[in-house]
Design a protein around this motif. Structure first.
Motif, PDB file in Angstrom:
ATOM      1  N   TRP A  28       0.891  -0.867  -0.139  1.00 18.38           N
ATOM      2  CA  TRP A  28       0.302   0.175  -0.050  1.00 18.38           C
ATOM      3  C   TRP A  28       1.123   1.533   0.069  1.00 18.38           C
ATOM      4  O   TRP A  28       2.470   1.600   0.626  1.00 18.38           O
ATOM      5  CB  TRP A  28      -0.934  -0.319   1.511  1.00 18.38           C
ATOM      6  N   ALA A  29       0.396   1.999  -0.619  1.00 15.41           N
ATOM      7  CA  ALA A  29       0.872   3.455  -0.530  1.00 15.41           C
ATOM      8  C   ALA A  29       0.655   4.656  -0.408  1.00 15.41           C
ATOM      9  O   ALA A  29      -1.424   4.890  -1.078  1.00 15.41           O
ATOM     10  CB  ALA A  29       2.204   3.872  -1.944  1.00 15.41           C
ATOM     11  N   ASP A  30       0.164   5.734   0.445  1.00 16.66           N
ATOM     12  CA  ASP A  30      -0.158   7.155   1.006  1.00 16.66           C
ATOM     13  C   ASP A  30      -0.560   7.700  -0.546  1.00 16.66           C
ATOM     14  O   ASP A  30       0.561   8.071  -1.115  1.00 16.66           O
ATOM     15  CB  ASP A  30       0.588   8.059   2.039  1.00 16.66           C
ATOM     16  N   PHE A  31      -1.228   8.429  -1.069  1.00 12.79           N
ATOM     17  CA  PHE A  31      -1.780   9.672  -1.966  1.00 12.79           C
ATOM     18  C   PHE A  31      -0.231  10.479  -1.980  1.00 12.79           C
ATOM     19  O   PHE A  31      -0.277  10.592  -2.632  1.00 12.79           O
ATOM     20  CB  PHE A  31      -3.053   9.822  -1.821  1.00 12.79           C
ATOM     21  N   ALA A  32      -0.166  11.051  -0.228  1.00 12.87           N
ATOM     22  CA  ALA A  32       0.222  11.961  -0.550  1.00 12.87           C
ATOM     23  C   ALA A  32       1.875  11.219  -1.241  1.00 12.87           C
ATOM     24  O   ALA A  32       2.520  12.119  -1.669  1.00 12.87           O
ATOM     25  CB  ALA A  32       1.209  12.977   0.548  1.00 12.87           C
ATOM     26  N   PHE A  33       2.775  10.386  -0.874  1.00 12.68           N
ATOM     27  CA  PHE A  33       3.865   9.503  -1.150  1.00 12.68           C
ATOM     28  C   PHE A  33       4.180   9.490  -2.724  1.00 12.68           C
ATOM     29  O   PHE A  33       4.648   9.960  -3.103  1.00 12.68           O
ATOM     30  CB  PHE A  33       3.866   8.480  -0.421  1.00 12.68           C
ATOM     31  N   VAL A  34       3.219   9.275  -3.001  1.00 15.18           N
ATOM     32  CA  VAL A  34       2.789   8.842  -4.813  1.00 15.18           C
ATOM     33  C   VAL A  34       3.330   9.897  -5.024  1.00 15.18           C
ATOM     34  O   VAL A  34       4.011  10.703  -5.834  1.00 15.18           O
ATOM     35  CB  VAL A  34       2.014   8.123  -5.151  1.00 15.18           C
ATOM     36  N   ARG A  35       1.636  10.872  -4.631  1.00 19.70           N
ATOM     37  CA  ARG A  35       2.081  12.751  -5.647  1.00 19.70           C
ATOM     38  C   ARG A  35       3.401  12.884  -5.319  1.00 19.70           C
ATOM     39  O   ARG A  35       4.315  13.803  -6.477  1.00 19.70           O
ATOM     40  CB  ARG A  35       0.685  13.431  -4.604  1.00 19.70           C
ATOM     41  N   ASP A  36       4.156  12.552  -4.143  1.00 21.00           N
ATOM     42  CA  ASP A  36       5.334  14.090  -3.774  1.00 21.00           C
ATOM     43  C   ASP A  36       6.311  13.374  -4.636  1.00 21.00           C
ATOM     44  O   ASP A  36       7.477  13.618  -5.260  1.00 21.00           O
ATOM     45  CB  ASP A  36       6.057  13.178  -2.438  1.00 21.00           C
ATOM     46  N   SER A  37       6.812  12.067  -4.427  1.00 22.76           N
ATOM     47  CA  SER A  37       7.489  11.150  -5.559  1.00 22.76           C
ATOM     48  C   SER A  37       7.963  10.785  -6.149  1.00 22.76           C
ATOM     49  O   SER A  37       8.799  11.066  -7.835  1.00 22.76           O
ATOM     50  CB  SER A  37       7.553   9.769  -5.295  1.00 22.76           C
ATOM     51  N   LEU A  38       6.456  11.391  -7.505  1.00 28.87           N
ATOM     52  CA  LEU A  38       6.439  11.313  -8.987  1.00 28.87           C
ATOM     53  C   LEU A  38       6.270  13.046  -8.931  1.00 28.87           C
ATOM     54  O   LEU A  38       5.828  13.323 -10.756  1.00 28.87           O
ATOM     55  CB  LEU A  38       4.735  10.982  -9.580  1.00 28.87           C
ATOM     56  N   SER A  39       6.120  14.136  -8.072  1.00 26.68           N
ATOM     57  CA  SER A  39       6.149  15.486  -8.458  1.00 26.68           C
ATOM     58  C   SER A  39       4.960  15.729  -9.482  1.00 26.68           C
ATOM     59  O   SER A  39       5.255  15.883 -10.184  1.00 26.68           O
ATOM     60  CB  SER A  39       7.565  15.395  -9.216  1.00 26.68           C
ATOM     61  N   LEU A  40       3.574  15.148  -9.024  1.00 23.34           N
ATOM     62  CA  LEU A  40       1.862  15.130  -9.837  1.00 23.34           C
ATOM     63  C   LEU A  40       1.627  16.207  -8.602  1.00 23.34           C
ATOM     64  O   LEU A  40       2.015  16.287  -7.479  1.00 23.34           O
ATOM     65  CB  LEU A  40       1.931  14.260  -9.874  1.00 23.34           C
ATOM     66  N   SER A  41       1.199  16.794  -9.339  1.00 21.42           N
ATOM     67  CA  SER A  41      -0.370  17.654  -8.476  1.00 21.42           C
ATOM     68  C   SER A  41      -1.360  16.952  -7.988  1.00 21.42           C
ATOM     69  O   SER A  41      -1.822  15.760  -8.315  1.00 21.42           O
ATOM     70  CB  SER A  41      -0.551  18.840  -9.034  1.00 21.42           C
ATOM     71  N   ASP A  42      -1.872  17.076  -7.324  1.00 17.25           N
ATOM     72  CA  ASP A  42      -3.658  15.747  -6.677  1.00 17.25           C
ATOM     73  C   ASP A  42      -4.157  15.994  -7.659  1.00 17.25           C
ATOM     74  O   ASP A  42      -4.466  14.125  -7.963  1.00 17.25           O
ATOM     75  CB  ASP A  42      -3.608  16.817  -5.457  1.00 17.25           C
ATOM     76  N   SER A  43      -4.768  16.736  -8.633  1.00 12.53           N
ATOM     77  CA  SER A  43      -5.671  16.738  -9.500  1.00 12.53           C
ATOM     78  C   SER A  43      -5.486  15.756 -10.880  1.00 12.53           C
ATOM     79  O   SER A  43      -5.864  14.342 -10.903  1.00 12.53           O
ATOM     80  CB  SER A  43      -5.930  18.118  -9.992  1.00 12.53           C
TER      81      SER A  43
END
Length: 117
Positions: A28-43
């Motif tokens: 499992w991965a937290d949304f924030a971890f995936v977002r930050d790891s890939l330098s993506l915006s929330d949307s």
């Protein structure tokens, strides 16, 4: 050249491939971890997760509510299988182009550019 078995058009775009690749390494991965790891915006991440979830490749789990809401994501068995098949297809394409399969990390080459002097 024909497209190898296992090539997955849904996973192939760089952002989705990055998401699935990151999730393949964990349960499992937290949304924030995936977002930050890939330098993506929330949307941007939400859009990609939604597409992969609709295909049955991801499972989303939301805990809490309001500002304390926590979203976790994981690959389903179907998603993991699709990713593994896609990676195998990419390897077949590369090997078909005359490149040997990588068995180890490339050897670093000396820097002869004069940088850092």
């Amino acid at each position: 050249m024909s497209i190898p078995v296992g090539f997955d058009e849904l996973i192939h775009p760089a952002t989705r491939l990055s998401v699935v690749s990151l999730l393949a390494a964990t349960e499992w991965a937290d949304f924030a971890f995936v977002r930050d790891s890939l330098s993506l915006s929330d949307s941007a991440l939400s859009k990609q997760l939604h597409t992969l979830e609709e295909a049955g490749y991801l499972e989303l789990h939301k805990d809490g509510g309001g500002r304390k809401r926590r979203t976790r994501v994981r690959l389903t068995d179907r998603g993991r299988s699709a990713f593994e098949g896609h990676v195998a297809a990419l390897r077949a394409i590369v090997e078909g182009a005359g490149f040997p399969a990588a068995t180890h990390a490339p050897t670093p080459q000396p820097d002869h550019s004069g940088a850092g002097r």
